[in-house]
Design a protein around this motif. Sequence first.
Motif, short mmCIF file in Angstrom:
data_model
loop_
_atom_site.label_atom_id
_atom_site.label_comp_id
_atom_site.label_asym_id
_atom_site.label_seq_id
_atom_site.Cartn_x
_atom_site.Cartn_y
_atom_site.Cartn_z
N VAL A 153 41.49 38.21 48.73
CA VAL A 153 40.49 37.05 49.79
C VAL A 153 39.15 37.81 49.44
N ALA A 154 39.03 39.32 49.55
CA ALA A 154 37.58 39.66 50.14
C ALA A 154 37.14 39.07 48.67
N ILE A 155 37.41 39.11 47.19
CA ILE A 155 37.33 38.35 45.98
C ILE A 155 36.71 36.68 46.47
N ALA A 156 37.87 36.98 46.72
CA ALA A 156 37.35 34.92 47.22
C ALA A 156 36.20 34.68 48.06
N ARG A 157 36.30 35.12 48.83
CA ARG A 157 35.20 35.09 50.20
C ARG A 157 33.42 35.18 49.35
#
Length: 231
Positions: A153-157
């Motif tokens: 999720v952090a990578i997506a953000r």
Amino acid sequence: MNVLISAKNLTKKYGEAPSETVALENVSVEIKNGEFTAIIGPSGSGKSTLMHILGCLDKPTEGEYFFRGREVSKLSDNSLAEIRNKQIGFVFQFFNLLPRTSVLKNTELPLIYAGVNKEERYSKALKILSSLGLSGRINSTPGQLSGGEQQRVAIARALVNNPSVIFADEPTGNVDTKTTKEIMKIFQSLNKHGNTIIVITHDLEVASYASRIITIRDGRVESDKKITRRK
């Protein structure tokens, strides 16, 4: 590949004499678009200080820093914030997700700050999350996810605003060995598709997924070499 980052004789000092601390001393580095670089060094080596300057989170005491040909070392805090929001994506060791906010909303945050409308935010966030295997988790909160899922999720953000570069600061420091491999393979895949990746780590095994390793020790560049990266 054209030059994305050019830092010349960066020095960063904290405090004042006689108790002054020199975190970086005359560091020069150049990173081109599309490179996958690891900055490695032990705790206290200056690697995080360098990342903070290159990521426009801090300014050098001395030296020059050019980002996409623009000198940013003397810009105002507001100008630096604009560059961070529109040009740079960050991934951190402890994920830095909002705990009571859904995966979708966490991913949309940079787009909200950039003033993107609701429909476009949803579309972009969903596309990125789907590409990372998270389309079935968009309504979950971080506490309902595994460590690996939270980091995805952090990578997506970090990706959702289509930044010029992604800085990953110890991105595997809070996950197990299996998940470490999964996360680093994601970064390799992103790099294969043209993303510029800079990973800051103390772990040589993590650094081996990059194609270039810059070693920092005692605030100086000890070595800078291309490598045959791990597959």
